[in-house]
Design a protein around this motif. Structure first.
Motif, mmCIF file in Angstrom:
data_model
loop_
_atom_site.group_PDB
_atom_site.id
_atom_site.type_symbol
_atom_site.label_atom_id
_atom_site.label_comp_id
_atom_site.label_asym_id
_atom_site.label_seq_id
_atom_site.Cartn_x
_atom_site.Cartn_y
_atom_site.Cartn_z
ATOM 1 N N UNK A 16 0.817 -1.207 0.000
ATOM 2 C CA UNK A 16 0.000 0.000 0.000
ATOM 3 C C UNK A 16 0.854 1.261 0.000
ATOM 4 N N UNK A 17 1.949 1.286 0.775
ATOM 5 C CA UNK A 17 2.763 2.495 0.806
ATOM 6 C C UNK A 17 3.347 2.789 -0.575
ATOM 7 N N UNK A 18 3.681 1.722 -1.335
ATOM 8 C CA UNK A 18 4.204 1.935 -2.692
ATOM 9 C C UNK A 18 3.115 2.425 -3.641
ATOM 10 N N UNK A 19 1.886 1.969 -3.423
ATOM 11 C CA UNK A 19 0.774 2.469 -4.228
ATOM 12 C C UNK A 19 0.638 3.976 -4.035
ATOM 13 N N UNK A 55 1.613 3.255 7.488
ATOM 14 C CA UNK A 55 1.736 2.992 6.057
ATOM 15 C C UNK A 55 1.740 4.298 5.279
ATOM 16 N N UNK A 56 0.809 5.176 5.614
ATOM 17 C CA UNK A 56 0.715 6.480 4.956
ATOM 18 C C UNK A 56 1.937 7.319 5.306
ATOM 19 N N UNK A 57 2.307 7.302 6.574
ATOM 20 C CA UNK A 57 3.470 8.065 7.025
ATOM 21 C C UNK A 57 4.736 7.615 6.302
ATOM 22 N N UNK A 58 4.884 6.319 6.110
ATOM 23 C CA UNK A 58 6.056 5.785 5.400
ATOM 24 C C UNK A 58 6.114 6.325 3.971
ATOM 25 N N UNK A 59 4.966 6.330 3.286
ATOM 26 C CA UNK A 59 4.906 6.843 1.909
ATOM 27 C C UNK A 59 5.290 8.322 1.876
ATOM 28 N N UNK A 60 4.708 9.108 2.767
ATOM 29 C CA UNK A 60 4.997 10.541 2.800
ATOM 30 C C UNK A 60 6.477 10.791 3.113
ATOM 31 N N UNK A 61 7.018 10.025 4.056
ATOM 32 C CA UNK A 61 8.427 10.216 4.432
ATOM 33 C C UNK A 61 9.384 9.864 3.294
ATOM 34 N N UNK A 62 9.063 8.822 2.537
ATOM 35 C CA UNK A 62 9.903 8.463 1.384
ATOM 36 C C UNK A 62 9.940 9.597 0.369
ATOM 37 N N UNK A 63 8.785 10.177 0.102
ATOM 38 C CA UNK A 63 8.724 11.277 -0.866
ATOM 39 C C UNK A 63 9.361 12.545 -0.315
#
Length: 129
Positions: A16-19, A55-63
């Motif tokens: 999901x984080x990659x999505x 999961x959302x936090x991980x996506x935001x942090x990667x970006x």
């Protein structure tokens, strides 16, 4: 901007984080999201899609680490002001190249000619889901 911005497919093989990361990259690359546009909060996205906030936090942090997003005090995350404007068509195509290669490989494995595959792709591009 609200949490329905994202299309999350829980049953998809992609985490999901990659999505979320992929969708945000594409929206930024196409200019749908512009520098300074704020994103829905981690809590909003997690609640709307019934997913773990980490999961959302991980996506935001990667970006954020890539420089695509910036943290705004008291306002959450936004598209980084220094991030380039909409990218060229070639650059945007590069973002979907791995998926196109997968589709081509699978079509060959299924012994499908390009005509029905391209016709179906055209139909999918015409219809928003």
């Amino acid at each position: 901007m609200d949490a329905s911005l994202f299309l999350i497919r829980a049953a998809a093989p992609e985490p999901i984080y990659r999505q979320i990361v992929g969708q945000l990259r594409r929206m930024i690359a196409s200019g749908q999201l512009r520098p300074g546009d704020t994103l829905p909060s981690v809590r909003e996205v997690a609640g709307f899609h019934a997913i773990n906030p980490m999961t959302v936090s991980r996506a935001y942090c990667l970006l954020e680490a890539e420089g695509a997003l910036a943290r705004l005090r008291g306002k959450g995350m936004a598209v980084a002001a220094a991030h380039r404007r909409a990218q060229s068509e070639d650059k945007r195509l590069q973002l979907i190249e791995p998926h196109l290669r997968d589709i081509a490989r699978q079509a060959r494995e299924l012994e499908l000619s390009s005509e029905p595959v391209l016709r179906r792709l055209g139909e999918l591009l015409e219809n928003e889901e």
